[in-house]
Design a protein around this motif. Structure first.
Motif, mmCIF file in Angstrom:
data_model
loop_
_atom_site.group_PDB
_atom_site.id
_atom_site.type_symbol
_atom_site.label_atom_id
_atom_site.label_comp_id
_atom_site.label_asym_id
_atom_site.label_seq_id
_atom_site.Cartn_x
_atom_site.Cartn_y
_atom_site.Cartn_z
ATOM 1 N N TYR A 140 0.829 -1.207 0.000
ATOM 2 C CA TYR A 140 0.000 0.000 0.000
ATOM 3 C C TYR A 140 0.866 1.261 0.000
ATOM 4 O O TYR A 140 0.651 2.184 -0.792
ATOM 5 C CB TYR A 140 -0.938 0.003 1.207
ATOM 6 C CG TYR A 140 -1.534 1.355 1.466
ATOM 7 C CD1 TYR A 140 -2.592 1.837 0.701
ATOM 8 C CD2 TYR A 140 -1.010 2.190 2.463
ATOM 9 C CE1 TYR A 140 -3.123 3.104 0.918
ATOM 10 C CE2 TYR A 140 -1.539 3.450 2.687
ATOM 11 C CZ TYR A 140 -2.587 3.902 1.917
ATOM 12 O OH TYR A 140 -3.101 5.159 2.125
ATOM 13 N N HIS A 141 1.839 1.314 0.914
ATOM 14 C CA HIS A 141 2.704 2.492 0.970
ATOM 15 C C HIS A 141 3.444 2.684 -0.349
ATOM 16 O O HIS A 141 3.594 3.810 -0.842
ATOM 17 C CB HIS A 141 3.711 2.363 2.109
ATOM 18 C CG HIS A 141 3.121 2.556 3.470
ATOM 19 N ND1 HIS A 141 2.352 3.650 3.795
ATOM 20 C CD2 HIS A 141 3.194 1.801 4.598
ATOM 21 C CE1 HIS A 141 1.979 3.569 5.061
ATOM 22 N NE2 HIS A 141 2.466 2.451 5.567
ATOM 23 N N SER A 142 3.929 1.586 -0.909
ATOM 24 C CA SER A 142 4.702 1.650 -2.145
ATOM 25 C C SER A 142 3.862 2.209 -3.301
ATOM 26 O O SER A 142 4.280 3.130 -4.010
ATOM 27 C CB SER A 142 5.225 0.256 -2.489
ATOM 28 O OG SER A 142 5.978 0.259 -3.671
ATOM 29 N N VAL A 143 2.679 1.656 -3.492
ATOM 30 C CA VAL A 143 1.808 2.107 -4.587
ATOM 31 C C VAL A 143 1.367 3.542 -4.357
ATOM 32 O O VAL A 143 1.327 4.358 -5.299
ATOM 33 C CB VAL A 143 0.597 1.159 -4.720
ATOM 34 C CG1 VAL A 143 -0.433 1.735 -5.671
ATOM 35 C CG2 VAL A 143 1.054 -0.218 -5.189
ATOM 36 N N THR A 144 1.025 3.880 -3.125
ATOM 37 C CA THR A 144 0.586 5.237 -2.812
ATOM 38 C C THR A 144 1.688 6.248 -3.081
ATOM 39 O O THR A 144 1.430 7.380 -3.498
ATOM 40 C CB THR A 144 0.119 5.330 -1.346
ATOM 41 O OG1 THR A 144 -0.947 4.402 -1.137
ATOM 42 C CG2 THR A 144 -0.366 6.727 -0.994
ATOM 43 N N GLU A 145 2.920 5.833 -2.903
ATOM 44 C CA GLU A 145 4.057 6.718 -3.151
ATOM 45 C C GLU A 145 4.394 6.786 -4.641
ATOM 46 O O GLU A 145 5.264 7.553 -5.044
ATOM 47 C CB GLU A 145 5.266 6.245 -2.344
ATOM 48 C CG GLU A 145 6.380 7.246 -2.184
ATOM 49 C CD GLU A 145 5.961 8.527 -1.487
ATOM 50 O OE1 GLU A 145 6.586 9.564 -1.766
ATOM 51 O OE2 GLU A 145 5.021 8.499 -0.663
ATOM 52 N N GLY A 146 3.694 5.997 -5.465
ATOM 53 C CA GLY A 146 3.887 6.051 -6.910
ATOM 54 C C GLY A 146 4.923 5.085 -7.438
ATOM 55 O O GLY A 146 5.364 5.219 -8.584
ATOM 56 N N GLU A 147 5.309 4.088 -6.632
ATOM 57 C CA GLU A 147 6.307 3.125 -7.070
ATOM 58 C C GLU A 147 5.692 2.021 -7.930
ATOM 59 O O GLU A 147 4.500 1.727 -7.839
ATOM 60 C CB GLU A 147 6.986 2.488 -5.855
ATOM 61 C CG GLU A 147 7.804 3.459 -5.029
ATOM 62 C CD GLU A 147 8.521 2.808 -3.860
ATOM 63 O OE1 GLU A 147 9.488 3.395 -3.371
ATOM 64 O OE2 GLU A 147 8.102 1.700 -3.435
#
Length: 256
Positions: free
Chosen positions: A177-184
């Motif tokens: 979740y954090h990764s996708v939210t950060e645009g990774e």
């Protein structure tokens, strides 16, 4: 199939405020693992008893306090004291890992200096916890929505810190979740992270709800995880959008 480990701070709250009761509720729902956040305010004996009674394992806990490091004149004693107690609690619970945060960094220092300082701090943490059997895992978090001001918001930088620490007992937590939210791009960052990923957490995006509540293609994301070589437990760290029973059903439909 991945072992799923619900976060009992967010799930099975219907069982009441006590972690031990939530562990028993998770076991009754068919889970054989759980995770939770801090341990310093918990009844470790009661939790240990609940784990023993149900056969459930604890997959991760969080180091406290989530120190906001400052420079110069940094007092790291609260961080190390909390880590010592947290690692001992993790050991008592049979939990193999404790999660570290980066805090907001060291104000006044350039980013490269901040990362170098983190490496220094975490090398000391590794030295202090050597022989405990508890692995330290560093978690980068998104700054776009949930953790504005956090120092480590990119998986690649957490990987760089872990490689610089250079210890078998130090790895990273990859939170999808954090990764996708950060645009990774999960496939790209996991390809670089390799064997350093010791633990994975998930939630849907946007919204940080249970899988199926957002826009992620879960078949594709699970395939990415498998192809990266990860085969450990997956922490279900999400805010349920429905009651726990319905939420669990959604999880099993998407991840089962």
């Amino acid at each position: 199939m991945f072992q799923l480990s619900p976060n009992i701070e967010l799930l099975f709250t219907e069982a009441g405020p006590d972690a031990a009761d939530r562990i028993r509720a998770a076991a009754a729902a068919g889970f054989d693992a759980v995770e939770m956040w801090g341990t310093l305010d918990k009844d470790i004996t009661a939790i240990r008893t609940a784990l023993d009674d149900t056969g459930v394992t604890m997959t991760s806990v969080i180091a406290e306090p989530r120190t906001n490091f400052t420079l110069p004149g940094t007092d790291l004693k609260p961080f190390f004291d909390g880590l010592d107690r947290g690692v001992e609690n993790a050991r008592r619970l049979g939990c193999p890992r404790i999660v570290l945060g980066s805090g907001i960094g060291f104000p006044g220092a350039k980013r490269a200096q901040n990362l170098d300082k983190l490496v220094e701090v975490f090398r000391e943490a590794v030295s202090r916890t050597e022989g405990s059997g508890v692995k330290l895992v560093l978690e980068p978090v998104n700054t776009r929505v949930d953790h504005p001001g956090a120092l480590l918001d990119r998986t690649a930088e957490a990987v760089a810190v872990a490689r610089a620490v250079g210890a078998d007992s130090f790895g990273i937590l990859y939170d999808l979740y954090h990764s996708v939210t950060e645009g990774e791009d999960p496939a790209a960052v996991l390809a670089d992270a390799g064997e350093l990923v010791d633990y994975v957490q998930i939630a849907d995006a946007p919204g940080r709800g249970e899988p199926g509540s957002g826009a992620l293609d879960w078949a594709a994301q699970l395939r990415v995880l498998r192809e990266s070589g990860y085969d450990g437990p997956i922490g279900l760290e999400y805010f349920p959008t429905v009651d726990t029973v319905t939420s669990v059903r959604h999880i099993r439909e998407k991840l089962g």
